[in-house]
Write a protein that holds these residues in place. Structure first.
Motif, PDB file in Angstrom:
ATOM      1  N   GLY A 130      34.718  69.175  25.387  1.00 47.43           N
ATOM      2  CA  GLY A 130      34.991  68.245  24.292  1.00 47.43           C
ATOM      3  C   GLY A 130      35.019  68.919  22.939  1.00 47.43           C
ATOM      4  N   LYS A 131      35.275  70.236  22.900  1.00 45.42           N
ATOM      5  CA  LYS A 131      35.241  70.988  21.654  1.00 45.42           C
ATOM      6  C   LYS A 131      36.622  71.420  21.166  1.00 45.42           C
ATOM      7  CE  LYS A 131      30.746  73.097  22.745  1.00 45.42           C
ATOM      8  NZ  LYS A 131      30.063  74.386  23.013  1.00 45.42           N
ATOM      9  N   TYR A 132      37.642  71.139  21.966  1.00 47.92           N
ATOM     10  CA  TYR A 132      38.966  71.676  21.614  1.00 47.92           C
ATOM     11  C   TYR A 132      39.464  71.094  20.297  1.00 47.92           C
ATOM     12  CZ  TYR A 132      43.834  73.043  21.834  1.00 47.92           C
ATOM     13  OH  TYR A 132      45.064  73.575  21.526  1.00 47.92           O
ATOM     14  N   HIS A 133      39.918  71.977  19.416  1.00 46.96           N
ATOM     15  CA  HIS A 133      40.503  71.554  18.148  1.00 46.96           C
ATOM     16  C   HIS A 133      41.536  72.571  17.707  1.00 46.96           C
ATOM     17  CE1 HIS A 133      40.261  71.198  13.516  1.00 46.96           C
ATOM     18  NE2 HIS A 133      41.155  70.341  13.979  1.00 46.96           N
ATOM     19  N   GLN A 134      42.704  72.074  17.391  1.00 40.99           N
ATOM     20  CA  GLN A 134      43.764  72.927  16.867  1.00 40.99           C
ATOM     21  C   GLN A 134      44.379  72.233  15.668  1.00 40.99           C
ATOM     22  OE1 GLN A 134      47.067  73.530  19.498  1.00 40.99           O
ATOM     23  NE2 GLN A 134      48.188  74.846  18.098  1.00 40.99           N
ATOM     24  N   GLN A 135      44.665  72.993  14.626  1.00 39.82           N
ATOM     25  CA  GLN A 135      45.304  72.409  13.453  1.00 39.82           C
ATOM     26  C   GLN A 135      46.651  73.069  13.204  1.00 39.82           C
ATOM     27  OE1 GLN A 135      44.128  72.849   9.000  1.00 39.82           O
ATOM     28  NE2 GLN A 135      43.291  70.856   9.614  1.00 39.82           N
ATOM     29  N   ILE A 136      47.649  72.223  13.018  1.00 42.35           N
ATOM     30  CA  ILE A 136      49.005  72.682  12.707  1.00 42.35           C
ATOM     31  C   ILE A 136      49.329  72.202  11.306  1.00 42.35           C
ATOM     32  CG2 ILE A 136      51.449  72.567  13.354  1.00 42.35           C
ATOM     33  CD1 ILE A 136      50.443  71.786  16.210  1.00 42.35           C
ATOM     34  N   LYS A 137      49.755  73.106  10.456  1.00 46.98           N
ATOM     35  CA  LYS A 137      50.122  72.742   9.090  1.00 46.98           C
ATOM     36  C   LYS A 137      51.637  72.615   8.976  1.00 46.98           C
ATOM     37  CE  LYS A 137      46.072  74.765   6.818  1.00 46.98           C
ATOM     38  NZ  LYS A 137      45.587  75.699   5.775  1.00 46.98           N
ATOM     39  N   ILE A 138      52.082  71.468   8.539  1.00 44.03           N
ATOM     40  CA  ILE A 138      53.503  71.247   8.279  1.00 44.03           C
ATOM     41  C   ILE A 138      53.718  71.427   6.786  1.00 44.03           C
ATOM     42  CG2 ILE A 138      55.417  69.618   8.380  1.00 44.03           C
ATOM     43  CD1 ILE A 138      54.096  68.282  10.753  1.00 44.03           C
ATOM     44  N   GLU A 139      54.497  72.429   6.430  1.00 44.00           N
ATOM     45  CA  GLU A 139      54.728  72.727   5.017  1.00 44.00           C
ATOM     46  C   GLU A 139      55.756  71.767   4.420  1.00 44.00           C
ATOM     47  OE1 GLU A 139      52.895  74.877   3.553  1.00 44.00           O
ATOM     48  OE2 GLU A 139      52.009  75.885   5.296  1.00 44.00           O
ATOM     49  N   GLU A 140      55.731  71.654   3.099  1.00 50.22           N
ATOM     50  CA  GLU A 140      56.695  70.821   2.389  1.00 50.22           C
ATOM     51  C   GLU A 140      58.121  71.284   2.689  1.00 50.22           C
ATOM     52  OE1 GLU A 140      57.515  67.682  -0.500  1.00 50.22           O
ATOM     53  OE2 GLU A 140      55.763  68.253   0.677  1.00 50.22           O
ATOM     54  N   ASN A 141      58.969  70.345   3.084  1.00 52.07           N
ATOM     55  CA  ASN A 141      60.387  70.585   3.412  1.00 52.07           C
ATOM     56  C   ASN A 141      60.596  71.365   4.713  1.00 52.07           C
ATOM     57  OD1 ASN A 141      61.604  69.248   1.149  1.00 52.07           O
ATOM     58  ND2 ASN A 141      61.001  70.984  -0.136  1.00 52.07           N
ATOM     59  N   ALA A 142      59.542  71.557   5.488  1.00 48.18           N
ATOM     60  CA  ALA A 142      59.690  72.243   6.782  1.00 48.18           C
ATOM     61  C   ALA A 142      60.506  71.369   7.730  1.00 48.18           C
ATOM     62  CB  ALA A 142      58.328  72.524   7.386  1.00 48.18           C
ATOM     63  N   THR A 143      61.226  72.014   8.641  1.00 50.31           N
ATOM     64  CA  THR A 143      61.977  71.304   9.672  1.00 50.31           C
ATOM     65  C   THR A 143      61.495  71.773  11.049  1.00 50.31           C
ATOM     66  OG1 THR A 143      63.734  72.985   9.607  1.00 50.31           O
ATOM     67  CG2 THR A 143      64.038  71.034   8.218  1.00 50.31           C
TER      68      THR A 143
END
Length: 261
Positions: free
Chosen positions: A98-111
């Motif tokens: 129960g520890k899984y964590h991933q963060q994805i950053k979507i940049e401004e104007n990214a496609t």
């Protein structure tokens, strides 16, 4: 992430140098991307790239005649497979704990961040029930966003039977439009054997999406992270992989028990 990843090459004839020249560059590019994602601790994405890159490298190996090069490719494949398996075990352990964590950053104007791309790694045939909490499903473009999300679920590979939506009431002039739009989506889903349960809360603030296979995705802007297209006949109007995005973050967790609303 579904368990049991395999690295079986696709069938290919003994094509020789021509096939090697065609397959080697994409294999190198894919594995380079896998290493970059791995270094950035984006393990879920890196695992997918490792799998794809290994598959391409196996095809290169099959098409290679030179024994020295074959030995080189075998060594590389072994190294990448070992790393991919290590990542897979790490993800599985984090998920089980129960520890899984991933963060994805979507940049401004990214496609390149259509719903299919964002959610595809977490949807499989075991998903039958989905919970969506988003306070802002009120305006026309937000209804369309939710509809696109539902379309993605219906198309599979999951076998969704029930979708729960928790949102907030539009207390202004758009209240009837909100009620009618969600009812229309509900009836449309019913034609595909999917039940939509809609409930409202005046205190809802967080945005999250949960699947009954344990994956939970929290997007800073909820489903509403796409920018308005520049025109009706501009690229990205229909294909949301080409639609520019607002800056936001996607946090992915895995829990042993998905709570229900």
């Amino acid at each position: 992430m579904p368990a049991g990843c395999c690295f079986q090459p696709a069938p290919m004839s003994q094509a020789g140098p021509g096939a090697v020249a065609a397959l080697e560059p994409p294999a190198v590019a894919t594995l380079k991307r896998a290493v970059e994602l791995d270094s950035a601790s984006r393990f879920q994405e890196s695992l997918v790239c490792y799998q794809e890159g290994i598959d391409l490298l196996l095809r290169v190996l099959k098409a290679t005649k030179d024994e020295t090069k074959k030995a080189h490719y075998r060594h590389k494949i072994s190294d990448y497979m070992e790393r991919a398996e290590a990542i897979k075990k790490y993800i599985e352990k984090e998920r089980e704990d129960g520890k899984y964590h991933q963060q994805i950053k979507i940049e401004e104007n990214a496609t390149g961040f259509s719903y299919e791309k964002v959610f595809q790694d977490y949807l499989n045939e075991t998903v039958t029930e989905v919970w969506v909490e988003d306070p802002y499903i009120r305006h026309v473009h937000q209804f369309y966003n939710f509809l696109r999300f539902c379309e993605m679920l219906v198309k599979g590979p999951c076998k969704v039977k029930t979708i729960h939506l928790l949102t907030s009431y539009d207390e202004g002039s758009g209240k009837s439009q909100q009620t009618n739009s969600l009812e229309e989506i509900k009836q449309s889903l019913k034609n595909y054997g999917v039940t939509l349960n809609v409930s409202f809360s005046s205190s809802i603030h967080d945005r999250e999406i949960r699947f009954n296979n344990g994956w939970m995705i929290k997007i800073g802007r909820g489903l509403d992270y796409f920018k308005k297209p520049q025109g009706r006949f501009c690229l990205g109007y229909c294909d949301f992989d080409l639609r520019p995005c607002h800056e936001t973050t996607v946090d992915v967790f895995h829990t042993k028990h998905t709570k229900k609303t």
